[in-house]
Structures are given as C-alpha cells and as structure tokens.
Design a protein around this motif. Structure first.
Motif, PDB file in Angstrom:
ATOM      1  N   CYS A   1       0.830  -1.219   0.000  1.00 30.46           N
ATOM      2  CA  CYS A   1       0.000   0.000   0.000  1.00 30.46           C
ATOM      3  C   CYS A   1       0.859   1.263   0.000  1.00 30.46           C
ATOM      4  CB  CYS A   1      -0.980   0.009   1.180  1.00 30.46           C
ATOM      5  SG  CYS A   1      -0.202   0.200   2.791  1.00 30.46           S
TER       6      CYS A   1
ATOM      7  N   PHE B   1       2.476   7.183   8.752  1.00 31.95           N
ATOM      8  CA  PHE B   1       1.212   6.637   8.260  1.00 31.95           C
ATOM      9  C   PHE B   1       0.101   7.668   8.321  1.00 31.95           C
ATOM     10  CE2 PHE B   1       3.240   2.494   9.401  1.00 31.95           C
ATOM     11  CZ  PHE B   1       3.224   1.963   8.118  1.00 31.95           C
TER      12      PHE B   1
ATOM     13  N   GLU C   1      -4.093   4.000   7.557  1.00 34.14           N
ATOM     14  CA  GLU C   1      -3.128   3.325   6.681  1.00 34.14           C
ATOM     15  C   GLU C   1      -2.347   2.232   7.405  1.00 34.14           C
ATOM     16  OE1 GLU C   1      -0.373   5.136   3.128  1.00 34.14           O
ATOM     17  OE2 GLU C   1       0.005   5.849   5.145  1.00 34.14           O
TER      18      GLU C   1
END
Ligand SMILES: Cc1ncc(C[n+]2csc(CCOP(=O)(O)OP(=O)(O)O)c2C)c(N)n1
Length: 275
Positions: A245, A257, A261
């Motif tokens: 990702c 992050f 996430e």
C-alpha cells in the motif's frame, strides 16, 4: 549423503534469512507506528540484504566488520540485531528519543554501527580504509559495506570505487540497495546513474546485479569464492516490499502513516509472513 546434508543447510539458511527479513520489516513497522514516522521504506527494501549479510556473511568470531554508509538505514540495523538476539526488542522503544543511542540516524555509539556516517557517501571510503589496514596487518577478517543508490550521486562514492580497484582489495564486499529512492524522489529522475553495473565494472571491479529480495542470489553473492578484485553487489529492490500500500507514495523516503493506513499496512505485512 554429504551433498544432502549441505543442501539441507542451504535450505535452512534460506528460510532463516527469509524469516529474519520479515522480522526486520515487522520491527521497522512497529517503530514507525510508535514513533509516528521512520525510515520504514529502507528497512523494507534492504531487509533480505541485511538478513543475508548477518546470517551467512559477517563472521564476528573472525573479527569481520559491518559498515553502514547511509546512517538513516539504522532502523534496519537495530531490527537485525533484535532478530539475532543481540539487542532486546525493548530497546526499539527508545528509537529517536533524546539521549538514546537508538538514534533515528545512527552514529558511532549506536548498536551495530562502527562509524558516524550521517553525512552520506563516507562509509565506503571508511570500509576501504579498514580493509586496507587489515590486509597490511595480515588480518583475515572481512569487511561488509552497505551503500545506497542516493550515494551514487556523490563523487566520493566513485573515488572510493576507484581506490577499491586500485588497491586490489578482496577482503571487502559492497552491497548497494538500489531502491530507486532518495530525498528528492527517484535517482533515475534526479540524477540518472544507469548503467550502474557497467559503470562500476569499468573500474575493474567484480560486479553482479541481482534481485535484492532473492535470498538464493544474495547467498551466492556472499558465499561464492572471491574474484580477483572486490565484489560489488547491486541489489535491485522495492521500497514498498511487504507493504504494497506504500508503493505509490510520492515521497517514500520517510514514512508517517496516514489515518487508517497502518491497519492496512499491518494486514499486508502479516499476510506475507513466511510459514
Ligand atoms: C552529504 C549528505 N548530503 C545530503 C544528505 C541528506 N540526505 C539524507 S538521506 C538522503 C537520501 C540519500 O539517498 P538514499 O539513501 O538512496 O535514499 P533512500 O533510499 O533512503 O530514500 C539525503 C540526500 C546527507 N545526509 N548527507
């Protein structure tokens, strides 16, 4: 019979390296969450490289030395030491805190670090100095140096390659984490360094270019008998390896992050754990 035993050992080493690489990624992920930001991508790209060097390369009983040139990769060094049982996992809780040797950009007093190399492109020269000194003394220990592709954009690295060839050193191996990232983006766009293999080989060095996540290829690069000159292993790697990702980040050099996430990232990481 003997070859079967050796084959079993090779398989065990491969599995150990793969598991250690996953552990390095996991520790780096945990630190990134806890510290609200870290050089996570570097641990993701270089995990197999660190695990392989420390498993089948570096021989501390012989006095081998590991030199980390891009000091911001130190999270990968600390995580490797934790995986080896040489650093308690609790030490990672001190990451980046004032006064702690578990520095975000490691220095000579940080675990697993020999020199202060935060100013980039100096580690290879330092490693060459150590290798030269050891050869002069008849010391059989080996020097393992890790450099990054951003460091190829600095002249000192090329001067170091030149001296490496000039002195004909074979007691040193250089690993380049070619993750196509530096602070300002992709080195390909900022200052192209291809063809990396040919440019380094032009100095007369023993260059091989491999997939830096291919454990077998890493082991061969470490264990194959030395050539007539020092070996430089160009490891093509993925800065989002294990956490896809993160692949489309415009600036993967340093990761904090975004909301939600980390959960996705952890699920991806756990899905890739070697069995
Ligand atoms: C001599 C020097 N110039 C600039 C910097 C600032 N700097 C820190 S990390 C970095 C990027 C280095 O490239 P690389 O290690 O390949 O990046 P990564 O893979 O970590 O994204 C730069 C330019 C520095 N530390 N030292």
């Amino acid at each position: 019979m003997t070859s079967t035993i050796m084959g079993d050992q090779v398989q065990r080493d491969q599995m150990r390296i793969a598991r250690m690489a996953w552990g390095i990624r996991r520790h780096a992920f945990d630190v990134t969450v806890r510290a609200n930001g870290c050089y996570l991508g570097q641990a993701l790209s270089a995990a197999e490289l660190f695990a392989a060097i420390h498993t089948v390369g570096l021989d501390r009983s012989r006095g081998d030395m590991f030199v980390l040139s891009p000091a911001h990769y130190s999270i990968a060094v600390y995580a490797t030491l934790v995986e080896l049982g040489e650093l308690p996992v609790a030490a990672l809780e001190e990451f980046g805190k004032d006064g702690s040797p578990i520095e975000m950009i490691g220095g000579h007093d940080s675990p697993g670090m020999e020199f202060t190399t935060g100013s980039l492109a100096q580690g290879l020269s330092q490693g060459i100095g150590v290798a030269l000194g050891r050869r002069l003394r008849g010391n059989a220990a080996h020097v393992w140096v890790m450099i990054s592709d951003g460091e190829l954009e600095e002249g000192q690295t090329w001067e170091a390659f030149m001296s490496l060839a000039h002195y004909g050193l074979t007691n040193i191996t250089v690993f380049l984490d070619n993750n196509d990232s530096q602070v300002d983006g992709s080195p390909t766009k900022v200052m192209g360094v291809e063809p990396i293999h040919d440019r380094i080989a032009a100095f007369g060095l023993d260059v091989r270019r491999i997939d830096g996540h291919d454990v077998k290829a890493l082991m061969a690069a470490i264990q194959d008998p030395p050539g007539a000159t020092a070996r430089v292993v160009v490891c093509d790697t993925d800065i989002a390896r294990g956490i896809p990702c993160l692949a489309n980040r415009e600036h993967p050099h340093w990761i904090r992050f975004r909301p939600g996430e980390a959960e996705v990232a952890l699920a991806e990481l756990l899905a890739g754990e070697p069995v």
